[in-house]
Design an enzyme around this catalytic site. Structure first.
Site, PDB file in Angstrom:
ATOM      1  N   GLU A  21     -17.573  -3.573  24.955  1.00 50.67           N
ATOM      2  CA  GLU A  21     -16.712  -4.755  24.998  1.00 50.67           C
ATOM      3  C   GLU A  21     -15.596  -4.697  23.970  1.00 50.67           C
ATOM      4  O   GLU A  21     -14.457  -5.105  24.257  1.00 50.67           O
ATOM      5  CB  GLU A  21     -17.542  -6.038  24.779  1.00 50.67           C
ATOM      6  CG  GLU A  21     -18.566  -6.320  25.857  1.00 50.67           C
ATOM      7  CD  GLU A  21     -19.890  -5.616  25.602  1.00 50.67           C
ATOM      8  OE1 GLU A  21     -20.000  -4.872  24.602  1.00 50.67           O
ATOM      9  OE2 GLU A  21     -20.823  -5.801  26.416  1.00 50.67           O
ATOM     10  N   HIS A  34     -28.354 -14.926  25.711  1.00 44.68           N
ATOM     11  CA  HIS A  34     -27.299 -14.727  26.698  1.00 44.68           C
ATOM     12  C   HIS A  34     -26.564 -16.018  27.060  1.00 44.68           C
ATOM     13  O   HIS A  34     -25.619 -15.981  27.835  1.00 44.68           O
ATOM     14  CB  HIS A  34     -27.884 -14.100  27.971  1.00 44.68           C
ATOM     15  CG  HIS A  34     -28.126 -12.635  27.850  1.00 44.68           C
ATOM     16  ND1 HIS A  34     -28.830 -12.098  26.791  1.00 44.68           N
ATOM     17  CD2 HIS A  34     -27.753 -11.590  28.626  1.00 44.68           C
ATOM     18  CE1 HIS A  34     -28.887 -10.786  26.939  1.00 44.68           C
ATOM     19  NE2 HIS A  34     -28.229 -10.450  28.035  1.00 44.68           N
ATOM     20  N   HIS A  47       0.834  -1.202   0.000  1.00 43.51           N
ATOM     21  CA  HIS A  47       0.000   0.000   0.000  1.00 43.51           C
ATOM     22  C   HIS A  47       0.873   1.257   0.000  1.00 43.51           C
ATOM     23  O   HIS A  47       1.276   1.736   1.054  1.00 43.51           O
ATOM     24  CB  HIS A  47      -0.893  -0.002   1.242  1.00 43.51           C
ATOM     25  CG  HIS A  47      -1.778  -1.204   1.327  1.00 43.51           C
ATOM     26  ND1 HIS A  47      -1.318  -2.451   1.698  1.00 43.51           N
ATOM     27  CD2 HIS A  47      -3.105  -1.355   1.086  1.00 43.51           C
ATOM     28  CE1 HIS A  47      -2.314  -3.310   1.689  1.00 43.51           C
ATOM     29  NE2 HIS A  47      -3.409  -2.678   1.321  1.00 43.51           N
ATOM     30  N   HIS A  60      -4.057   3.361  -3.376  1.00 45.80           N
ATOM     31  CA  HIS A  60      -4.247   2.829  -2.019  1.00 45.80           C
ATOM     32  C   HIS A  60      -3.481   1.523  -1.774  1.00 45.80           C
ATOM     33  O   HIS A  60      -2.689   1.451  -0.840  1.00 45.80           O
ATOM     34  CB  HIS A  60      -5.741   2.596  -1.730  1.00 45.80           C
ATOM     35  CG  HIS A  60      -5.974   1.623  -0.616  1.00 45.80           C
ATOM     36  ND1 HIS A  60      -5.966   2.003   0.705  1.00 45.80           N
ATOM     37  CD2 HIS A  60      -6.171   0.274  -0.620  1.00 45.80           C
ATOM     38  CE1 HIS A  60      -6.154   0.929   1.467  1.00 45.80           C
ATOM     39  NE2 HIS A  60      -6.282  -0.124   0.694  1.00 45.80           N
TER      40      HIS A  60
END
Ligand code: TPP
Length: 683
Positions: free
Chosen positions: A421, A483, A41, A272
């Protein structure tokens, strides 16, 4: 606000032409290395070369000869695909391991210059980056560790900045929102993000998919934010100077041109992630006024770069004198923590917990047992920094004596990460990478999926990060299948160099904590129950019986067992009850507790064979999917666990409903024994 040592490192600006030549050295190396590798890149290094040149030559506090100096400024290339920017910088400043030959071997097997920067592989690479957004979130953890250690040991020993180069992709990733919100809330004033605002990503202009005003976004998260021309060295320097004196984290949105200098591909996605090609490179050289052959940096340009690499040497020596002048016990403690060595007090703390549990056995959830252990472990290890993603009372991760780490008190040791999280797990990686602290934190096991990219990177980087993950099965009950983890233990065990512990009672819990803490070269997950579990281990075992990953918890009553029952966590008690039922039917069975499948599978073949034993029938029971257990029970073994999602109900009803009971285990063993004896008659 007083200028810190970081601003002492600022040097006078070279003239614009001299700056341009130094920046062009980065551009040339990036073009040439990507061309030679036929992949890579070039766009980002060419576009961000001016920013990096100003930062490295005038602001960043570092000594190229001592990449591990604890008080160095950290530089995180969050956009890891632009790795040639970092490799060019390391070469130019004179880093010992990135020579020009390594630049020529960019992306080749065994080189110090892999496709994306890999921490632990190349000195000077502060974190492994590539998965966009992770590096930025790591940097937040580094900045937290820096503030905490400064509050603990004083500014004289700890006073450094964390700089990040982030791309559009970094800021588009959701994890960046968690990271910047946390950093803003904690007022991490020594965190400075340079945003390579080139408006281009792989598909084309970012406007195809994004219309966020990043400056406003950061400001609303409590950051100082500025917009500048990322090709103007004076503007870059002024913005960095201001950022160094801000009372909050800073964003500098640097408007740049991707592939700067490439006449037809610059400013477009064509620069890129692909070699520019010989014609474009030749034209870019002409446009940039770069006449040196490929991989050659003229001495007149290399020398000021090398001088930049030596610039921090004096500051480092003075810092070393300050460290040497500290009282011996303080210096020893700082050095111990920097090396990541545990205290001798750990063994005593584990012994104390075991002694208390032997004297007064506890029938408690392993999450509660973990809290009990942490009260002692955190006292023995001041480097432990706990936390939770808004589940403190459920994860039981806050030891009683821990105060909160926040903007008013960085010396606190417990972090309320908020409902974040992804950001939490990545920040923990940054804390571990920074050194001096051992991060642990909590969430529900089912949300390990939200932490997984960071856990994978911790494993890859061999970082000691400890995840307390509670509510580890259908045993959590009424919250239901959203859960209840089912595939999570297997999915986590699939990550190389991650240790997944699932203790069966309070004694195993403290033993697993000890193993996680001693696991210096990798992350650990402690999967803990919500429901109470009987204490199966009585008396005091001096050795850590979990150390081999599994052990015979209860031997067979007589001679060779006909049945071996393997289980982890809450299901060990099920196996123990099944063994009793089998004994009543005249069948001798043994129970093997398996708190860490990974450790058992890593044990020597003979040790493993001894633990697994030679019973005719092997049965494993775990309230999750069976994937992976074959390695222990063999393909002819029987697995009793989950085959699909759980359900919402009181947990005892769920164990009955899904057939994870002592009766089912005993029945399965008896059926297998009958089948094998019939088979025995026939054969
Ligand atoms: C999490 C993640 N998703 C996707 C990718 C693949 N990828 C590499 S670079 C990139 C986007 C490039 O845009 P930008 O971040 O603006 O970098 P630039 O084009 O300026 O080099 C993508 C999608 C990745 N590395 N990480």
């Amino acid at each position: 606000m007083a200028a810190g040592p970081a601003s002492n490192a600022v040097r006078a600006a070279p003239d614009r032409a001299a700056h341009g030549r130094m920046a062009n050295a980065i551009r040339a190396l990036a073009m040439d290395a990507v061309e030679q590798a036929k992949s890579g890149h070039p766009g980002l290094p060419m576009g961000a070369a001016d920013i990096a040149t100003v930062l490295f030559t005038r602001f960043l506090k570092f000594d190229a000869a001592a990449p591990d100096w604890p008080d160095r400024d950290r530089f995180v290339l969050s956009a890891g695909h632009g790795s040639m920017l970092l490799y060019a910088l390391l070469y130019l400043v004179g880093s010992a391991n990135v020579t020009i030959d390594e630049i020529k071997r960019f992306r080749q097997l065994g080189s110090r210059t892999p496709g994306h920067p890999e921490h632990g592989h190349t000195a000077g690479v502060e974190t492994t980056t590539g998965p966009l957004g992770q590096g930025l979130a790591n940097a937040v953890g580094m900045a937290i560790a820096e503030r905490h250690l400064a509050a603990t040991f004083g500014d004289e020993l700890v006073d450094h900045a964390t700089y990040v180069l982030a791309s559009d992709g970094d800021l588009m990733e959701g994890i960046s929102q968690e990271a910047i919100a946390l950093a803003g809330h904690l007022k991490l004033r020594k965190l400075i993000v340079l945003y390579d605002d080139n408006g281009i990503s792989i598909d084309g202009p970012t406007a195809l998919a994004d219309s966020v005003d990043q400056v406003q976004r950061f400001e609303s998260a409590g950051w100082a934010a500025a917009r500048i021309d990322g090709h103007d060295p004076a503007a870059i320097a002024a913005a960095l100077e201001a950022a160094q004196h801000a009372d909050r984290p800073s964003l500098i949105a640097c408007r740049t041109i991707i592939g700067f200098g490439a006449p037809t591909k610059g400013g477009t996605e064509k620069s890129h992630g692909a070699p520019l090609g010989p014609d474009e490179i030749a034209a870019a050289r002409q446009r940039l006024g770069w006449t040196a052959p490929a991989f050659e940096i003229p001495a007149a340009i290399l020398e000021p770069w090398r001088a930049a690499g030596r610039r921090g040497a004096a500051a480092r020596l003075i810092w070393q004198q300050r460290l040497a002048a500290r009282p011996p016990h303080e210096r020893a403690e700082f050095e111990r923590r920097t090396r990541g060595e545990l205290t001798a007090a750990l063994a005593g703390a584990v012994r104390t917990v075991k002694g208390k549990l032997a004297a007064a056995p506890k029938e408690i959830a392993t999450r509660a047992a973990s809290e009990f252990a942490l009260d002692h472990l955190t006292a023995a290890l001041p480097e432990l920094i706990g936390g939770s993603a808004d589940l403190t009372g459920s994860n039981n991760t806050r030891a009683k004596a821990m105060t909160v780490l926040n903007a008013a008190d960085y010396a606190g040791r417990f972090i309320h990460y908020g409902v974040r999280e992804h950001g939490m797990a990545a920040a923990m990686n940054g804390m571990a990478l920074h050194g001096g602290v051992i991060p642990y934190s909590g969430t529900f096991l089912v949300f390990s999926d939200y932490c997984r990219p960071a856990i994978r990177l911790a494993a890859l980087m061999r970082q000691r990060v400890i995840h307390v993950m509670t509510h580890d099965s259908i045993g959590l009950g009424e919250d239901g299948p959203t859960h209840q983890p089912v595939e999570h233990l297997a999915a986590l065990r699939a990550i190389p160099n991650l240790k997944v512990f699932r203790p069966c009672d309070a004694v195993e819990t403290v033993e697993c904590w000890q193993l996680a803490l001693e696991n210096k070269d990798g992350p650990s997950v402690l999967a803990l129950s919500r429901q109470n579990l009987p204490q199966l281990r009585r008396g005091v075992d001096e050795p850590n019986r979990c150390a081999d990953g599994a052990y015979e918890l209860i031997a067979s009553d007589e001679g060779n067992a006909a049945v071996s029952l393997f289980a982890s966590g809450s299901e060990v008690a099920v196996a123990v009850a099944a063994r009793q039922l089998l004994a009543e039917r005249g069948v001798s069975a043994r129970v093997v507790s398996v708190p860490c499948v990974d450790l058992l599978l890593a044990a020597s073949a003979s040790l493993r064979a001894g633990i697994i034993g030679q019973a005719r029938i092997n049965i494993a029971v775990e309230a999750g999917i069976g994937q992976g257990w074959d390695a222990i029970i063999g393909t002819s073994g029987t697995f009793i666990g989950m085959t699909g999602f759980g359900a919402s109900a009181p947990y005892k009803d769920l164990y009955q409903h899904f057939g994870i009971t002592a009766e089912k285990v005993a029945d399965a063993a008896l059926a297998r024994l009958r089948a094998s004896s019939i088979q025995g008659i026939h054969t």
